[in-house]
Design a protein around this motif. Structure first.
Motif, PDB file in Angstrom:
ATOM      1  N   UNK A 124      28.496   3.320  -4.127  1.00  0.00           N
ATOM      2  CA  UNK A 124      27.110   4.032  -4.266  1.00  0.00           C
ATOM      3  C   UNK A 124      26.016   3.302  -2.677  1.00  0.00           C
ATOM      4  N   UNK A 125      25.451   3.903  -2.533  1.00  0.00           N
ATOM      5  CA  UNK A 125      24.118   3.244  -1.672  1.00  0.00           C
ATOM      6  C   UNK A 125      23.887   2.598  -2.247  1.00  0.00           C
ATOM      7  N   UNK A 126      23.062   1.973  -1.055  1.00  0.00           N
ATOM      8  CA  UNK A 126      21.801   0.248  -1.455  1.00  0.00           C
ATOM      9  C   UNK A 126      20.084   0.839  -0.563  1.00  0.00           C
ATOM     10  N   UNK A 127      20.628   2.113   0.091  1.00  0.00           N
ATOM     11  CA  UNK A 127      19.366   2.230   0.604  1.00  0.00           C
ATOM     12  C   UNK A 127      19.364   3.980   0.273  1.00  0.00           C
ATOM     13  N   UNK A 128      18.045   3.973   0.530  1.00  0.00           N
ATOM     14  CA  UNK A 128      17.572   5.780   0.766  1.00  0.00           C
ATOM     15  C   UNK A 128      16.511   6.351   2.007  1.00  0.00           C
ATOM     16  N   UNK A 129      17.152   7.282   2.655  1.00  0.00           N
ATOM     17  CA  UNK A 129      16.197   7.769   3.230  1.00  0.00           C
ATOM     18  C   UNK A 129      14.749   8.296   2.577  1.00  0.00           C
ATOM     19  N   UNK A 130      13.424   8.017   3.115  1.00  0.00           N
ATOM     20  CA  UNK A 130      12.489   8.082   3.040  1.00  0.00           C
ATOM     21  C   UNK A 130      11.816   9.710   4.369  1.00  0.00           C
ATOM     22  N   UNK A 131      11.670  10.092   3.844  1.00  0.00           N
ATOM     23  CA  UNK A 131      11.146  11.459   4.936  1.00  0.00           C
ATOM     24  C   UNK A 131       9.941  12.213   4.004  1.00  0.00           C
ATOM     25  N   UNK A 132       8.538  12.337   4.636  1.00  0.00           N
ATOM     26  CA  UNK A 132       7.174  12.589   4.292  1.00  0.00           C
ATOM     27  C   UNK A 132       6.712  13.488   5.185  1.00  0.00           C
ATOM     28  N   UNK A 133       5.823  14.309   4.612  1.00  0.00           N
ATOM     29  CA  UNK A 133       4.909  15.828   5.309  1.00  0.00           C
ATOM     30  C   UNK A 133       3.660  14.643   5.436  1.00  0.00           C
ATOM     31  N   UNK A 134       2.652  14.982   6.448  1.00  0.00           N
ATOM     32  CA  UNK A 134       1.471  14.737   6.451  1.00  0.00           C
ATOM     33  C   UNK A 134       1.230  13.148   5.756  1.00  0.00           C
ATOM     34  N   UNK A 135      -0.054  13.164   4.739  1.00  0.00           N
ATOM     35  CA  UNK A 135       0.038  12.291   3.851  1.00  0.00           C
ATOM     36  C   UNK A 135       0.604  11.479   3.184  1.00  0.00           C
ATOM     37  N   UNK A 136       1.664  12.181   2.985  1.00  0.00           N
ATOM     38  CA  UNK A 136       3.049  11.461   2.216  1.00  0.00           C
ATOM     39  C   UNK A 136       3.282  10.594   2.998  1.00  0.00           C
ATOM     40  N   UNK A 137       3.156  10.429   3.554  1.00  0.00           N
ATOM     41  CA  UNK A 137       3.590   9.785   5.153  1.00  0.00           C
ATOM     42  C   UNK A 137       2.632   8.265   5.210  1.00  0.00           C
ATOM     43  N   UNK A 138       1.955   8.446   4.307  1.00  0.00           N
ATOM     44  CA  UNK A 138       0.475   7.058   4.791  1.00  0.00           C
ATOM     45  C   UNK A 138       0.850   5.962   3.375  1.00  0.00           C
ATOM     46  N   UNK A 139       1.480   7.470   2.062  1.00  0.00           N
ATOM     47  CA  UNK A 139       1.884   6.727   0.801  1.00  0.00           C
ATOM     48  C   UNK A 139       3.362   6.175   1.280  1.00  0.00           C
ATOM     49  N   UNK A 140       4.154   6.325   1.411  1.00  0.00           N
ATOM     50  CA  UNK A 140       5.507   6.012   1.804  1.00  0.00           C
ATOM     51  C   UNK A 140       5.086   4.510   2.748  1.00  0.00           C
ATOM     52  N   UNK A 141       4.732   4.498   3.557  1.00  0.00           N
ATOM     53  CA  UNK A 141       4.678   3.505   4.051  1.00  0.00           C
ATOM     54  C   UNK A 141       3.764   2.287   3.487  1.00  0.00           C
ATOM     55  N   UNK A 142       2.750   2.588   2.575  1.00  0.00           N
ATOM     56  CA  UNK A 142       1.733   1.970   2.342  1.00  0.00           C
ATOM     57  C   UNK A 142       2.913   0.840   1.188  1.00  0.00           C
ATOM     58  N   UNK A 143       4.197   2.052   0.553  1.00  0.00           N
ATOM     59  CA  UNK A 143       5.401   1.601  -0.760  1.00  0.00           C
ATOM     60  C   UNK A 143       5.835   0.311   0.199  1.00  0.00           C
ATOM     61  N   UNK A 144       6.361   0.495   2.033  1.00  0.00           N
ATOM     62  CA  UNK A 144       7.333   0.043   2.159  1.00  0.00           C
ATOM     63  C   UNK A 144       6.240  -1.380   2.483  1.00  0.00           C
ATOM     64  N   UNK A 145       4.882  -1.547   2.907  1.00  0.00           N
ATOM     65  CA  UNK A 145       4.827  -2.594   3.548  1.00  0.00           C
ATOM     66  C   UNK A 145       4.090  -3.624   2.315  1.00  0.00           C
ATOM     67  N   UNK A 146       3.780  -3.195   1.469  1.00  0.00           N
ATOM     68  CA  UNK A 146       3.498  -3.736   0.270  1.00  0.00           C
ATOM     69  C   UNK A 146       4.941  -4.587  -0.619  1.00  0.00           C
ATOM     70  N   UNK A 147       5.780  -3.823  -1.083  1.00  0.00           N
ATOM     71  CA  UNK A 147       7.445  -4.252  -1.700  1.00  0.00           C
ATOM     72  C   UNK A 147       8.680  -4.784  -0.517  1.00  0.00           C
ATOM     73  N   UNK A 148       8.614  -6.048  -1.134  1.00  0.00           N
ATOM     74  CA  UNK A 148      10.313  -6.006  -0.532  1.00  0.00           C
ATOM     75  C   UNK A 148      10.907  -5.829  -0.974  1.00  0.00           C
ATOM     76  N   UNK A 149      11.134  -5.353  -2.127  1.00  0.00           N
ATOM     77  CA  UNK A 149      12.122  -4.525  -2.928  1.00  0.00           C
ATOM     78  C   UNK A 149      12.835  -2.974  -1.685  1.00  0.00           C
TER      79      UNK A 149
END
Length: 319
Positions: A124-149
């Protein structure tokens, strides 16, 4: 794009707070659960429908037809997530970053592990591709910046029309942001108890008062969590220093004059100090069919034979 019978759409409802988060899964026939899946996130005043339709249109449908398993999240109160906003809700964008995105990430990885549990020779894959439109990209980037997982389990980040601040100056920006978003929208939210964007024809879905207030402040200035004071800007620098960012692609449209202006998109790339990063401008001058606007990047009928092709190639090269 014509409706394709080979793509199946399934709705999942993940228990969350007093309701459930809706996650739309789009998958081809004989879906390969070993393949790295894709998670998509909408922006403000929007929902997951910006990526797909029942008739087979949209980026999520296109990528599913190309062989990918795609998951599209409706954040709490939007789309098919329950309950719908009625006024008085206290949750904002912080819950998306700290709770909803990690919850859905775990759900996707667990689902693929469960599908392959009886196939010991398949991994099974251990990773997921993330894709976002507009402000969704800010929220995704924030989650990446915050959590090592999240840093370790995101294979790539692709955004369309994503900016964190709006610093361009124009009459259109003044009307859309300074007047409508910063002044009129809070008045509407105060009247209804939430931003009734669909009722007032400001967008396709609604926002809580907290989410509205927080996004206004982030666009204006500091990148700080309103609930616990977490400094995302500082965290982003630390991620960059240790090379923790995933492979990243920021796409902007030449016709996007305000909400994802190419200059503001570039400012976010510089602020985060991404390592392996690609930037693209969707413009006729650069060989694309149109100078795409903010929503048109995803909704224009020509997108499927234009930059959607490049996005598919991106995922094929990412693995």
């Amino acid at each position: 794009m014509s409706n394709s019978p080979v793509v199946t759409q399934v709705s999942h409802y993940l228990p969350y707070q007093s309701g459930a988060l809706h996650v739309r899964q789009l998958m081809p026939a004989n879906a390969d659960y070993q393949k790295t899946p894709i998670l998509m996130l909408h922006g403000v005043m929007s929902n997951g429908r910006v990526f797909y339709s029942d008739s087979g249109k949209g980026l999520a449908c296109y990528l599913a037809q190309a062989g990918y398993i795609v998951y599209v999240l409706d954040t709490l109160g939007r789309g098919l997530s329950t309950p719908k906003l009625t006024g008085g809700e206290r949750h904002g964008q912080g819950e998306v970053i700290r709770e909803q995105l990690p919850l859905v990430q775990h759900f996707i990885l667990s689902k693929h592990q469960q599908k392959l549990a009886n196939h010991p020779l398949k991994q099974a894959p251990s990773k997921v591709h993330w894709c976002a439109h507009s402000w969704g990209g800010v929220l995704m980037t924030s989650a990446i910046a915050r959590f090592e997982f999240i840093q370790s389990s995101v294979a790539s980040l692709l955004t369309l029309g994503t900016k964190r601040t709006i610093k361009v100056k124009s009459l259109r920006k003044w009307l859309m942001v300074d007047v409508t978003w910063n002044r009129v929208a809070p008045l509407i939210a105060k009247r209804h108890g939430y931003l009734a964007a669909d009722r007032w024809r400001l967008g396709m879905d609604n926002e809580t008062r907290a989410s509205l207030r927080q996004s206004i402040e982030w666009v204006r200035g500091d990148w700080i969590d309103f609930d616990d004071g977490f400094d995302y800007a500082q965290a982003a620098k630390q991620v960059a220093q240790r090379g923790g960012w995933p492979k990243t692609w920021f796409i902007a449209g030449r016709g996007d004059r305000v909400l994802g202006h190419p200059e503001d998109v570039s400012r976010m790339v510089q602020e985060c100090q991404f390592g392996d990063v690609k930037q693209t401008l969707l413009s006729k001058r650069d060989g694309y069919k149109h100078d795409y606007g903010h929503a048109e990047m995803l909704t224009h009928k020509d997108a499927v034979n234009d930059h959607f092709v490049g996005i598919k190639q991106w995922y094929q090269n990412c693995g």
